[in-house]
Design a protein around this motif. Structure first.
Motif, PDB file in Angstrom:
ATOM      1  N   GLN A 142      -9.019  12.026  12.602  1.00  0.00           N
ATOM      2  CA  GLN A 142      -7.656  12.051  13.252  1.00  0.00           C
ATOM      3  C   GLN A 142      -7.467  10.421  13.674  1.00  0.00           C
ATOM      4  O   GLN A 142      -6.307  10.002  13.586  1.00  0.00           O
ATOM      5  CB  GLN A 142      -7.988  12.894  14.712  1.00  0.00           C
ATOM      6  CG  GLN A 142      -7.656  14.189  14.540  1.00  0.00           C
ATOM      7  CD  GLN A 142      -6.469  14.483  13.822  1.00  0.00           C
ATOM      8  OE1 GLN A 142      -5.439  14.470  14.210  1.00  0.00           O
ATOM      9  NE2 GLN A 142      -6.962  15.450  12.593  1.00  0.00           N
ATOM     10  N   ILE A 143      -8.585   9.827  13.952  1.00  0.00           N
ATOM     11  CA  ILE A 143      -8.641   8.265  14.395  1.00  0.00           C
ATOM     12  C   ILE A 143      -8.213   7.692  13.206  1.00  0.00           C
ATOM     13  O   ILE A 143      -7.155   6.747  13.228  1.00  0.00           O
ATOM     14  CB  ILE A 143     -10.026   7.904  14.754  1.00  0.00           C
ATOM     15  CG1 ILE A 143     -10.226   8.203  16.116  1.00  0.00           C
ATOM     16  CG2 ILE A 143      -9.824   6.340  14.644  1.00  0.00           C
ATOM     17  CD1 ILE A 143     -11.612   8.035  16.661  1.00  0.00           C
ATOM     18  N   ASN A 144      -8.459   8.004  11.901  1.00  0.00           N
ATOM     19  CA  ASN A 144      -7.964   7.402  10.741  1.00  0.00           C
ATOM     20  C   ASN A 144      -6.529   7.532  10.462  1.00  0.00           C
ATOM     21  O   ASN A 144      -5.908   6.634   9.987  1.00  0.00           O
ATOM     22  CB  ASN A 144      -8.831   7.906   9.508  1.00  0.00           C
ATOM     23  CG  ASN A 144     -10.166   7.195   9.555  1.00  0.00           C
ATOM     24  OD1 ASN A 144     -10.537   6.174  10.255  1.00  0.00           O
ATOM     25  ND2 ASN A 144     -11.409   7.816   8.829  1.00  0.00           N
ATOM     26  N   GLU A 145      -6.104   8.737  10.593  1.00  0.00           N
ATOM     27  CA  GLU A 145      -4.593   9.121  10.502  1.00  0.00           C
ATOM     28  C   GLU A 145      -3.656   8.187  11.481  1.00  0.00           C
ATOM     29  O   GLU A 145      -2.517   7.727  11.326  1.00  0.00           O
ATOM     30  CB  GLU A 145      -4.391  10.619  10.672  1.00  0.00           C
ATOM     31  CG  GLU A 145      -4.882  11.406   9.665  1.00  0.00           C
ATOM     32  CD  GLU A 145      -4.573  12.970   9.759  1.00  0.00           C
ATOM     33  OE1 GLU A 145      -3.400  13.147  10.785  1.00  0.00           O
ATOM     34  OE2 GLU A 145      -5.289  13.856   9.279  1.00  0.00           O
ATOM     35  N   VAL A 146      -4.196   8.308  12.718  1.00  0.00           N
ATOM     36  CA  VAL A 146      -3.487   7.309  13.568  1.00  0.00           C
ATOM     37  C   VAL A 146      -3.487   5.753  13.450  1.00  0.00           C
ATOM     38  O   VAL A 146      -2.371   5.253  13.369  1.00  0.00           O
ATOM     39  CB  VAL A 146      -4.154   7.843  15.247  1.00  0.00           C
ATOM     40  CG1 VAL A 146      -3.288   6.575  16.063  1.00  0.00           C
ATOM     41  CG2 VAL A 146      -3.583   9.114  15.627  1.00  0.00           C
ATOM     42  N   THR A 147      -4.656   5.628  12.978  1.00  0.00           N
ATOM     43  CA  THR A 147      -4.897   4.037  12.435  1.00  0.00           C
ATOM     44  C   THR A 147      -3.726   3.644  11.195  1.00  0.00           C
ATOM     45  O   THR A 147      -3.177   2.844  11.294  1.00  0.00           O
ATOM     46  CB  THR A 147      -6.233   3.783  12.104  1.00  0.00           C
ATOM     47  OG1 THR A 147      -7.156   3.911  13.334  1.00  0.00           O
ATOM     48  CG2 THR A 147      -6.325   2.198  11.855  1.00  0.00           C
ATOM     49  N   ALA A 148      -3.887   4.584  10.340  1.00  0.00           N
ATOM     50  CA  ALA A 148      -2.857   4.325   9.211  1.00  0.00           C
ATOM     51  C   ALA A 148      -1.364   4.247   9.700  1.00  0.00           C
ATOM     52  O   ALA A 148      -0.544   3.497   9.305  1.00  0.00           O
ATOM     53  CB  ALA A 148      -3.118   5.402   8.184  1.00  0.00           C
ATOM     54  N   ILE A 149      -1.174   5.368  10.668  1.00  0.00           N
ATOM     55  CA  ILE A 149       0.527   5.295  11.173  1.00  0.00           C
ATOM     56  C   ILE A 149       0.692   4.009  11.876  1.00  0.00           C
ATOM     57  O   ILE A 149       1.600   3.389  11.833  1.00  0.00           O
ATOM     58  CB  ILE A 149       0.489   6.381  12.128  1.00  0.00           C
ATOM     59  CG1 ILE A 149       0.551   7.994  11.154  1.00  0.00           C
ATOM     60  CG2 ILE A 149       1.949   6.460  12.520  1.00  0.00           C
ATOM     61  CD1 ILE A 149       0.319   9.160  11.866  1.00  0.00           C
ATOM     62  N   VAL A 150      -0.279   3.531  12.833  1.00  0.00           N
ATOM     63  CA  VAL A 150      -0.133   2.396  13.567  1.00  0.00           C
ATOM     64  C   VAL A 150       0.055   1.252  12.547  1.00  0.00           C
ATOM     65  O   VAL A 150       1.119   0.326  12.785  1.00  0.00           O
ATOM     66  CB  VAL A 150      -1.111   2.093  14.433  1.00  0.00           C
ATOM     67  CG1 VAL A 150      -0.937   0.598  15.171  1.00  0.00           C
ATOM     68  CG2 VAL A 150      -1.248   3.283  15.534  1.00  0.00           C
ATOM     69  N   GLU A 151      -0.719   0.917  11.532  1.00  0.00           N
ATOM     70  CA  GLU A 151      -0.667  -0.127  10.559  1.00  0.00           C
ATOM     71  C   GLU A 151       0.700  -0.099   9.678  1.00  0.00           C
ATOM     72  O   GLU A 151       1.221  -1.168   9.694  1.00  0.00           O
ATOM     73  CB  GLU A 151      -1.910  -0.053   9.643  1.00  0.00           C
ATOM     74  CG  GLU A 151      -3.159  -0.405  10.336  1.00  0.00           C
ATOM     75  CD  GLU A 151      -4.255  -0.322   9.424  1.00  0.00           C
ATOM     76  OE1 GLU A 151      -4.211   0.052   8.295  1.00  0.00           O
ATOM     77  OE2 GLU A 151      -5.596  -0.684   9.728  1.00  0.00           O
ATOM     78  N   GLU A 152       0.995   1.376   9.351  1.00  0.00           N
ATOM     79  CA  GLU A 152       2.356   1.208   8.515  1.00  0.00           C
ATOM     80  C   GLU A 152       3.483   0.820   9.382  1.00  0.00           C
ATOM     81  O   GLU A 152       4.363  -0.009   9.039  1.00  0.00           O
ATOM     82  CB  GLU A 152       2.436   2.655   8.522  1.00  0.00           C
ATOM     83  CG  GLU A 152       3.836   2.980   7.417  1.00  0.00           C
ATOM     84  CD  GLU A 152       3.664   4.478   6.745  1.00  0.00           C
ATOM     85  OE1 GLU A 152       4.863   4.959   7.102  1.00  0.00           O
ATOM     86  OE2 GLU A 152       2.743   4.871   6.479  1.00  0.00           O
ATOM     87  N   LEU A 153       3.482   1.176  10.831  1.00  0.00           N
ATOM     88  CA  LEU A 153       4.542   0.742  11.680  1.00  0.00           C
ATOM     89  C   LEU A 153       4.510  -0.641  12.178  1.00  0.00           C
ATOM     90  O   LEU A 153       5.642  -1.219  12.363  1.00  0.00           O
ATOM     91  CB  LEU A 153       4.480   1.694  12.998  1.00  0.00           C
ATOM     92  CG  LEU A 153       4.862   3.043  12.945  1.00  0.00           C
ATOM     93  CD1 LEU A 153       4.559   3.877  14.367  1.00  0.00           C
ATOM     94  CD2 LEU A 153       6.213   3.365  12.365  1.00  0.00           C
TER      95      LEU A 153
END
Length: 155
Positions: A142-153
């Motif tokens: 879950q942390i990896n998914e959130v981190t990826a979304i934040v980086e993308e944004l």
């Protein structure tokens, strides 16, 4: 949330926690250290906030979690002698964050229940089996998914 007796659950827990610790210490002879936040050694985003830790040597192999529920829920925990399902993740989180933890004392305290105001349920790492490892893997995912979304944004 407000219980039928009119008191906020969080306020009751804060008000009664010190009493519960004192009674636990008297009953078990275990000295409880109150701490703030515990952080996983390898994953700083994996945390918990224990109600207390019990030290042996330079490790903390035991901890406490206190619940001051309304009287009906307190009696249910006493009669069933099990940690209610709604606290499953919280219970497991103790064992995820602290790899030295062997035993968690889940303490239920309600001084209005005169016949059994204090009830302690022991949870061991052994009885949880591979659940802490599974929950940790899920949290990291879950942390990896959130981190990826934040980086993308952000970029």
């Amino acid at each position: 949330a407000i219980d039928p007796d009119g008191e906020n659950r969080m306020d009751r827990g804060i008000r009664l926690e010190a009493e519960a610790v004192e009674l636990f210490t008297k009953k078990t002879g275990k000295k409880v250290q109150q701490v703030g936040l515990c952080v996983h050694d390898d994953y700083p985003d994996i945390i918990n906030s224990p109600d207390g830790l019990i030290q042996k040597g330079n490790k903390y192999p035991e901890a406490i979690e206190i619940k001051c529920l309304n009287s009906a829920r307190h009696l249910q925990a006493v009669i069933e002698n099990k940690v209610p399902d709604e606290y499953e993740a919280q219970k497991i989180q103790y064992f995820i964050v602290n790899p030295d933890l062997e035993r968690l004392y889940f303490i239920f305290y309600d001084p209005r229940v005169l016949s059994k105001p204090l009830h302690i349920i022991e949870v061991t790492r052994e009885e949880l089996g591979d659940l802490p490892a599974k929950y940790l893997a899920f949290q990291l995912e879950q942390i990896n998914e959130v981190t990826a979304i934040v980086e993308e944004l952000a970029f």
